[in-house]
Design an enzyme around this catalytic site. Structure first.
Site, PDB file in Angstrom:
ATOM      1  N   SER A  22       0.610  -1.075  -0.185  1.00 53.99           N
ATOM      2  CA  SER A  22      -0.101   0.013   0.070  1.00 53.99           C
ATOM      3  C   SER A  22       0.829   1.202  -0.229  1.00 53.99           C
ATOM      4  CB  SER A  22      -1.135   0.071   1.107  1.00 53.99           C
ATOM      5  OG  SER A  22      -0.152  -0.195   2.300  1.00 53.99           O
ATOM      6  N   ASN A 111      14.537   3.438   3.862  1.00 58.06           N
ATOM      7  CA  ASN A 111      13.614   2.524   4.133  1.00 58.06           C
ATOM      8  C   ASN A 111      13.021   3.016   5.628  1.00 58.06           C
ATOM      9  OD1 ASN A 111      12.408  -0.161   4.862  1.00 58.06           O
ATOM     10  ND2 ASN A 111      14.017  -0.142   6.525  1.00 58.06           N
ATOM     11  N   HIS A 113      10.841   2.552   8.612  1.00 56.75           N
ATOM     12  CA  HIS A 113      10.071   1.569   9.904  1.00 56.75           C
ATOM     13  C   HIS A 113       8.977   2.272  10.476  1.00 56.75           C
ATOM     14  CE1 HIS A 113      11.077  -1.529  12.280  1.00 56.75           C
ATOM     15  NE2 HIS A 113      10.466  -0.947  13.707  1.00 56.75           N
ATOM     16  N   GLU A 183       2.448   7.541   7.352  1.00 52.01           N
ATOM     17  CA  GLU A 183       3.139   6.692   6.267  1.00 52.01           C
ATOM     18  C   GLU A 183       2.970   7.801   5.077  1.00 52.01           C
ATOM     19  OE1 GLU A 183       5.038   2.802   8.230  1.00 52.01           O
ATOM     20  OE2 GLU A 183       3.289   2.722   6.405  1.00 52.01           O
TER      21      GLU A 183
HETATM   22  C1  GRF Z   1       5.012  -0.245   6.799  1.00 54.74           C
HETATM   23  O1  GRF Z   1       3.529  -0.088   8.212  1.00 54.74           O
HETATM   24  C2  GRF Z   1       6.067  -0.651   6.976  1.00 54.74           C
HETATM   25  O2  GRF Z   1       6.418   0.788   7.487  1.00 54.74           O
HETATM   26  C3  GRF Z   1       6.668  -1.484   6.930  1.00 54.74           C
HETATM   27  O3  GRF Z   1       5.721  -2.170   6.514  1.00 54.74           O
HETATM   28  C4  GRF Z   1       5.036  -2.044   6.213  1.00 54.74           C
HETATM   29  C5  GRF Z   1       4.382  -2.441   5.018  1.00 54.74           C
HETATM   30  O4  GRF Z   1       2.863  -2.050   4.499  1.00 54.74           O
HETATM   31  N1  GRF Z   1       8.632  -1.686   6.515  1.00 54.74           N
HETATM   32  P1  GRF Z   1       2.353  -2.273   3.181  1.00 54.74           P
HETATM   33  O5  GRF Z   1       3.179  -3.508   2.875  1.00 54.74           O
HETATM   34  O6  GRF Z   1       3.487  -0.799   2.560  1.00 54.74           O
HETATM   35  O7  GRF Z   1       0.734  -1.663   3.001  1.00 54.74           O
END
Ligand code: GRF
Length: 197
Positions: A22, A111, A113, A183
């Site tokens: 996502s 990255n 996190h 995010e």
């Molecule tokens: C996110 O929360 C990211 O921070 C972590 O994995 C998750 C991935 O979510 N590393 P998506 O696949 O982008 O929905």
């Protein structure tokens, strides 16, 4: 002259994702009208990952490499070169990045996190494991960390963090939702900020 200049300004960014993707989709949509950034391919280490379906919907080619191919690096680097990739964004990518890839893209891999590093980072700290650990530790805040990637899990220089309060009523699931909101809001903007010059 003008066209040549603009051509050189375009940054080609590879997205790496192991799961739902996502964030990858959100990033591609965010930059849809911005010709300074292109996201010409998505790479995963899982053939069945939902990110491939998102890629298809977004008309973005997606590729899968095995763990061994990742650690060897040769095929990946040749694909990245073929697509003239300048930078790499890990958006929910679970494999450790091998030194050979870090050397090929020095300070050019970031990255995200889903917690406030250095807390709740390192091997095994991914996805719901992170949010469950935050809930179990009765943390009063959590958030996101965007950082450069080095050869150790979650240890590269931190670029950006954003926080939210964790309430006593929060669960791993509600924490995950709050993390995703941050995010989606910040990750594309940070990409534009660090590589948009
Ligand atoms: C996110 O929360 C990211 O921070 C972590 O994995 C998750 C991935 O979510 N590393 P998506 O696949 O982008 O929905």
């Amino acid at each position: 002259m003008c066209n040549y200049y603009q051509f050189n300004m375009t940054k080609n960014i590879a997205l790496l994702a192991s799961g739902s993707g996502s964030n990858a989709e959100n990033i591609i949509n965010f930059f849809a009208e911005n010709t300074n950034f292109r996201f010409p391919l998505i790479i995963s280490n899982k053939k069945e990952a939902f990110v491939h379906q998102r890629a298809e919907k977004l008309n973005t080619p997606s590729f899968t490499f095995s763990r061994e191919e990742f650690f060897d690096g040769e095929k990946i680097i040749s694909l990245l070169n073929k697509y003239k990739i300048d930078y790499i964004v890990l958006a929910g990518f679970l494999l450790k990045i091998p030194q050979v890839l870090i050397d090929a893209f020095p300070q050019k891999i970031i990255n995200i996190h889903p917690a406030l590093l250095p807390k709740f980072g390192g091997k095994g700290m991914y996805g719901m494991h992170v949010h469950q650990a935050v809930a179990d530790a009765q943390e009063t805040e959590s958030g996101i960390t965007i950082h450069y990637v080095n050869a150790h899990y979650d240890e590269g220089n931190i670029i950006f963090q954003a926080k939210f309060p964790v309430l006593p009523s929060d669960t791993a699931e509600t924490i995950a939702d709050k993390v995703h909101i941050l995010e989606y809001d910040h990750f594309p903007k940070i990409i534009a900020e660090i590589w948009g010059k």
